[in-house]
Design a protein around this motif. Structure first.
Motif, short mmCIF file in Angstrom:
data_model
loop_
_atom_site.label_atom_id
_atom_site.label_comp_id
_atom_site.label_asym_id
_atom_site.label_seq_id
_atom_site.Cartn_x
_atom_site.Cartn_y
_atom_site.Cartn_z
N HIS A 21 64.76 25.12 -69.62
CA HIS A 21 65.28 26.28 -70.37
C HIS A 21 64.39 27.51 -70.19
O HIS A 21 64.33 28.38 -71.06
N SER A 22 63.70 27.58 -69.07
CA SER A 22 62.85 28.73 -68.78
C SER A 22 63.68 29.90 -68.28
O SER A 22 64.88 29.77 -68.03
N ILE A 23 63.04 31.05 -68.11
CA ILE A 23 63.73 32.24 -67.63
C ILE A 23 64.34 32.01 -66.26
O ILE A 23 65.51 32.34 -66.01
N ILE A 24 63.56 31.41 -65.34
CA ILE A 24 64.07 31.20 -63.98
C ILE A 24 65.21 30.19 -63.97
O ILE A 24 66.15 30.31 -63.19
N SER A 25 65.15 29.18 -64.84
CA SER A 25 66.23 28.21 -64.93
C SER A 25 67.52 28.88 -65.41
O SER A 25 68.61 28.61 -64.90
N ASP A 26 67.37 29.79 -66.38
CA ASP A 26 68.53 30.50 -66.90
C ASP A 26 69.09 31.50 -65.89
O ASP A 26 70.28 31.83 -65.91
N MET A 27 68.23 31.98 -65.00
CA MET A 27 68.69 32.87 -63.93
C MET A 27 69.62 32.11 -62.97
O MET A 27 70.62 32.63 -62.50
N LEU A 28 69.26 30.86 -62.70
CA LEU A 28 70.02 30.04 -61.76
C LEU A 28 71.24 29.41 -62.41
O LEU A 28 72.27 29.22 -61.76
N LEU A 29 71.12 29.07 -63.69
CA LEU A 29 72.21 28.40 -64.40
C LEU A 29 72.18 28.81 -65.86
O LEU A 29 71.32 28.40 -66.62
N LYS A 30 73.15 29.64 -66.25
CA LYS A 30 73.22 30.14 -67.62
C LYS A 30 73.45 29.00 -68.60
O LYS A 30 74.15 28.02 -68.30
N LYS A 31 72.88 29.13 -69.79
CA LYS A 31 73.00 28.07 -70.79
C LYS A 31 74.45 27.82 -71.19
O LYS A 31 74.88 26.67 -71.34
N ASN A 32 75.20 28.92 -71.37
CA ASN A 32 76.60 28.74 -71.79
C ASN A 32 77.43 28.05 -70.71
O ASN A 32 78.36 27.31 -71.00
N VAL A 33 77.06 28.27 -69.44
CA VAL A 33 77.76 27.61 -68.33
C VAL A 33 77.47 26.12 -68.34
O VAL A 33 78.38 25.29 -68.23
N SER A 34 76.19 25.75 -68.48
CA SER A 34 75.82 24.33 -68.47
C SER A 34 76.36 23.61 -69.71
O SER A 34 76.72 22.43 -69.63
N LYS A 35 76.44 24.32 -70.84
CA LYS A 35 77.02 23.71 -72.04
C LYS A 35 78.51 23.45 -71.85
O LYS A 35 79.04 22.42 -72.27
#
Length: 244
Positions: free
Chosen positions: A46-60
């Motif tokens: 859930h780091s910044i770079i992880s969210d850049m590659l895969l948004k939280k709402n998309v993975s949810k």
């Protein structure tokens, strides 16, 4: 340190190094430095770079979709096998409980983050790009599965990053890619997390002993103040160098 602080320190470190070694400062260098400054935290889903590659709402959304699809498949397979609606419903209900307890959002993000880099590595290989690009992507695909602040925060990871970037630099003729990219990556470790209370295992995997030169906890009020002061010091050093 927080992701945005790592990013800022990485960019400022690259600017300072560029001034000292008389390297042209380009937009590409600044973007690259921002990327490599937060790259070690790819081991945190859930780091910044992880969210850049895969948004939280998309993975949810993907998590919910996968769970629904699996449950529907279980229901129809069960119904086909025993031809009893009630038994199939009970089996599906039990399956829902088990799947939702095992298939977590964090686990799914790790899977997809790894797949992004694996697919990129395969695509680069198929289009016959030099193998070092694929190796670099495959290395990054392992980061999401690492324990936070382990190998990615070690001296050995920094050395490997430099080696791979150097090979890519020689292939692409992108001058100073290895030097500036490694400085930015290393800034995350030696100008960032090394000063936190929890420290980092610099010699991992040889030793898991954590080294620390600080005492503050990430996210605390004092930590945030010190991060700002550290950035001001770096910025001031750049200004002083320019004035000279």
């Amino acid at each position: 340190m927080r992701g945005k602080t790592h990013c800022t320190i990485g960019v400022l470190s690259v600017i300072q190094a560029s001034l000292i070694f008389n390297i042209p400062i380009t937009i590409f260098n600044l973007i690259m430095s921002a990327f490599f400054a937060i790259l070690p935290d790819l081991d945190e889903s859930h780091s910044i770079i992880s969210d850049m590659l895969l948004k939280k709402n998309v993975s949810k959304f993907l998590l919910k979709a996968i769970i629904y699809i699996i449950n529907i498949l279980i229901f129809f397979v069960s119904l086909k096998l025993n031809n009893n609606f009630y038994i199939s419903s009970i089996i599906t209900f039990i399956a829902i409980i088990i799947i939702e307890s095992k298939l977590t959002h964090t686990f799914l993000r790790k899977v997809f983050l790894s797949l992004i880099f694996i697919l990129l590595a395969v695509c680069l290989y198929l289009v016959k790009v030099k193998i070092y690009f694929s190796i670099f992507c495959l290395m990054l695909s392992t980061f999401p599965w690492l324990k936070h602040r382990s190998f990615s925060h070690s001296i050995f990871a920094t050395v490997i990053i430099y080696f791979l970037l150097k090979q890519i630099e020689l292939i692409t003729n992108i001058y100073n890619l290895a030097f500036l990219g490694t400085i930015s990556y290393a800034s995350h470790i030696f100008l960032g997390d090394l000063f936190t209370k929890s420290g980092i295992p610099l010699l991992y995997p040889i030793s898991e002993k954590k080294f620390s030169l600080g005492f503050f906890k990430v996210g605390s009020f004092m930590s945030n103040i010190l991060e700002i002061l550290f950035i001001i010091i770096l910025l001031s050093s750049i200004i002083i160098y320019l004035i000279k």
